[in-house]
Scaffold this motif. Structure first.
Motif, PDB file in Angstrom:
ATOM      1  N   UNK A  32       0.781  -1.228   0.000  1.00 44.68           N
ATOM      2  CA  UNK A  32       0.000   0.000   0.000  1.00 44.68           C
ATOM      3  C   UNK A  32       0.810   1.274   0.000  1.00 44.68           C
ATOM      4  N   UNK A  33       1.982   1.240   0.674  1.00 41.33           N
ATOM      5  CA  UNK A  33       2.782   2.464   0.793  1.00 41.33           C
ATOM      6  C   UNK A  33       4.214   2.088   1.148  1.00 41.33           C
ATOM      7  N   UNK A  34       5.153   3.004   0.964  1.00 35.34           N
ATOM      8  CA  UNK A  34       6.569   2.688   1.206  1.00 35.34           C
ATOM      9  C   UNK A  34       6.935   2.719   2.685  1.00 35.34           C
ATOM     10  N   UNK A  35       8.083   2.117   3.016  1.00 36.66           N
ATOM     11  CA  UNK A  35       8.651   2.206   4.357  1.00 36.66           C
ATOM     12  C   UNK A  35       9.302   3.585   4.521  1.00 36.66           C
ATOM     13  N   UNK A  39       4.731   1.340   8.093  1.00 35.90           N
ATOM     14  CA  UNK A  39       4.773   0.892   9.486  1.00 35.90           C
ATOM     15  C   UNK A  39       4.158   1.946  10.408  1.00 35.90           C
ATOM     16  N   UNK A  40       4.436   3.207  10.127  1.00 40.53           N
ATOM     17  CA  UNK A  40       3.854   4.286  10.934  1.00 40.53           C
ATOM     18  C   UNK A  40       2.328   4.257  10.854  1.00 40.53           C
ATOM     19  N   UNK A  45      -3.093   2.864  13.143  1.00 39.11           N
ATOM     20  CA  UNK A  45      -4.365   2.140  13.101  1.00 39.11           C
ATOM     21  C   UNK A  45      -4.516   1.281  14.357  1.00 39.11           C
ATOM     22  N   UNK A  46      -3.437   0.590  14.731  1.00 38.32           N
ATOM     23  CA  UNK A  46      -3.486  -0.216  15.950  1.00 38.32           C
ATOM     24  C   UNK A  46      -3.777   0.654  17.171  1.00 38.32           C
ATOM     25  N   UNK A  47      -3.146   1.830  17.230  1.00 38.73           N
ATOM     26  CA  UNK A  47      -3.363   2.744  18.363  1.00 38.73           C
ATOM     27  C   UNK A  47      -4.812   3.221  18.418  1.00 38.73           C
ATOM     28  N   UNK A  48      -5.412   3.431  17.250  1.00 46.12           N
ATOM     29  CA  UNK A  48      -6.811   3.871  17.190  1.00 46.12           C
ATOM     30  C   UNK A  48      -7.732   2.803  17.778  1.00 46.12           C
ATOM     31  N   UNK A  49      -7.438   1.545  17.487  1.00 49.57           N
ATOM     32  CA  UNK A  49      -8.252   0.450  18.021  1.00 49.57           C
ATOM     33  C   UNK A  49      -8.100   0.357  19.533  1.00 49.57           C
ATOM     34  N   UNK A  50      -6.869   0.500  20.014  1.00 51.55           N
ATOM     35  CA  UNK A  50      -6.656   0.469  21.470  1.00 51.55           C
ATOM     36  C   UNK A  50      -7.392   1.617  22.154  1.00 51.55           C
ATOM     37  N   UNK A  51      -7.325   2.804  21.552  1.00 51.77           N
ATOM     38  CA  UNK A  51      -7.987   3.972  22.146  1.00 51.77           C
ATOM     39  C   UNK A  51      -9.494   3.786  22.223  1.00 51.77           C
ATOM     40  N   UNK A  52     -10.037   2.963  21.312  1.00 52.61           N
ATOM     41  CA  UNK A  52     -11.475   2.710  21.306  1.00 52.61           C
ATOM     42  C   UNK A  52     -11.856   1.517  22.183  1.00 52.61           C
ATOM     43  N   UNK A  53     -10.887   0.959  22.906  1.00 53.76           N
ATOM     44  CA  UNK A  53     -11.197  -0.070  23.888  1.00 53.76           C
ATOM     45  C   UNK A  53     -11.068  -1.503  23.426  1.00 53.76           C
ATOM     46  N   UNK A  71       4.318  -8.468  16.821  1.00 50.84           N
ATOM     47  CA  UNK A  71       5.203  -7.761  17.747  1.00 50.84           C
ATOM     48  C   UNK A  71       5.922  -6.665  16.967  1.00 50.84           C
ATOM     49  N   UNK A  72       6.518  -5.715  17.685  1.00 50.19           N
ATOM     50  CA  UNK A  72       7.158  -4.577  17.023  1.00 50.19           C
ATOM     51  C   UNK A  72       8.201  -5.011  15.999  1.00 50.19           C
ATOM     52  N   UNK A  73       9.042  -5.961  16.356  1.00 48.54           N
ATOM     53  CA  UNK A  73      10.102  -6.408  15.445  1.00 48.54           C
ATOM     54  C   UNK A  73       9.516  -7.078  14.207  1.00 48.54           C
ATOM     55  N   UNK A  74       8.423  -7.814  14.378  1.00 50.89           N
ATOM     56  CA  UNK A  74       7.788  -8.470  13.239  1.00 50.89           C
ATOM     57  C   UNK A  74       7.159  -7.455  12.295  1.00 50.89           C
ATOM     58  N   UNK A  75       6.551  -6.418  12.854  1.00 53.19           N
ATOM     59  CA  UNK A  75       5.963  -5.368  12.020  1.00 53.19           C
ATOM     60  C   UNK A  75       7.045  -4.639  11.236  1.00 53.19           C
ATOM     61  N   UNK A  76       8.155  -4.334  11.876  1.00 50.50           N
ATOM     62  CA  UNK A  76       9.270  -3.694  11.171  1.00 50.50           C
ATOM     63  C   UNK A  76       9.802  -4.594  10.055  1.00 50.50           C
ATOM     64  N   UNK A  77       9.947  -5.871  10.354  1.00 50.25           N
ATOM     65  CA  UNK A  77      10.452  -6.815   9.343  1.00 50.25           C
ATOM     66  C   UNK A  77       9.518  -6.863   8.143  1.00 50.25           C
TER      67      UNK A  77
END
Length: 301
Positions: A32-35, A39-40, A45-53, A71-77
């Motif tokens: 969908x988009x470049x590095x 990842x950002x 998007x993950x933070x938005x879901x957490x903020x919504x409970x 996990x963070x390292x897997x997302x970066x990879x």
């Protein structure tokens, strides 16, 4: 055989506590988009879901395992990886069996979410019937998946590069409930209105969750497509977008782009033509869908 599912620590904890979980696809990261913007955006998007409970579960395939939550390292990879397989129903098993690295489309994410017991999935837009499908038969596997896998998918409609009337017709034939949220018009991804009347309208997460539960109670297979209009401030009206889409389609035809390469090519051409505005709108609508999906997941719990 034991299912090749690996849960992130956060998702495993949520499962143990019975907390709401929302599945997320991973092709938005790899195709969908470049590095590092990919990842950002995934983290936002993950933070938005957490903020919504709720708890986010981004799904991908690595090293012979289906990862339910990264996990963070897997997302970066994943964000840095090259030659990542774009997985749908047809190639998911091959990627897992051969130890490849793959990003899940809507169809594959639905399959994996269901295997993991997750009932709600947030994405940007689903695939559908491509322009000229009466000749090419180019129809996304997402539509058949919605007809058979019991996951509620929250999207901003089908991507506006597609043939929306034919997409709606195929969904109707397959018996997929297409629900517009808070309006009668079917959203068209970057645009709030497509000019097509949505078959169904519901106005709250509670109503959508109740409909999901009732399908299970009645033994009706398949999921629901919840079409959530892009926020007003982020919208690109259909009258502005359609000439851009038509020009991108003409470019794809001239360059003989086909199969899985069509959508990434078109989105890239549209990004260039809109000077990045289409990507800004895409991010806004994904965040909006994540919020609604978290609310639905909470209602289901």
């Amino acid at each position: 055989m034991t299912l090749p599912l690996i849960y992130s620590a956060e998702v495993a904890d949520a499962r143990a506590q019975g907390r709401p979980i929302v599945a997320l696809e991973s092709t938005i990261i790899t195709h969908g988009m470049p590095f590092p913007q990919n990842v950002e955006t995934a983290r936002a998007v993950e933070a938005e879901i957490r903020a919504a409970g709720a708890v986010p579960a981004t799904i991908a395939v690595m090293d012979g395992q289906i990862l339910i939550g990264l996990e963070d390292a897997q997302l970066d990879r994943l964000g840095r990886a090259e030659h990542v397989m774009k997985l749908s129903r047809a190639d998911l098993a091959v990627c897992v069996a051969t130890g490849g690295i793959g990003a899940t489309t809507v169809a594959a994410t639905m399959i994996c979410a269901h295997l993991a017991g997750i009932s709600v999935f947030a994405t940007g837009g689903i695939g559908g019937v491509h322009r000229g499908a009466e000749l090419s038969f180019d129809i996304s596997a997402d539509l058949q998946e919605l007809a058979q896998t019991p996951v509620t998918v929250v999207a901003a409609g089908a991507k506006a590069i597609l043939d929306l009337p034919k997409t709606l017709e195929v969904l109707e034939t397959l018996g997929v409930p297409v629900i517009a949220v808070g309006q009668d018009d079917l959203p068209a991804f970057w645009s709030r209105a497509s000019g097509l009347k949505a078959p169904l309208r519901l106005d709250s997460a509670a109503e959508i969750a109740a409909a999901h539960k009732m399908r299970g109670t009645l033994g009706i297979k398949g999921g629901q497509l919840v079409t959530n209009p892009i926020p007003v401030e982020a919208e690109i009206p259909l009258a502005v977008m359609m000439p851009v889409v038509e020009a991108a389609l003409a470019q794809a035809e001239a360059q003989k782009i086909s199969a899985k390469e069509v959508t990434p090519f078109l989105l890239s051409a549209i990004f260039d033509a809109t000077e990045g505005r289409s990507l800004d709108a895409n991010i806004a609508l994904v965040l909006n869908n994540a919020r609604l999906a978290a609310q639905i997941a909470a209602e289901l719990v």
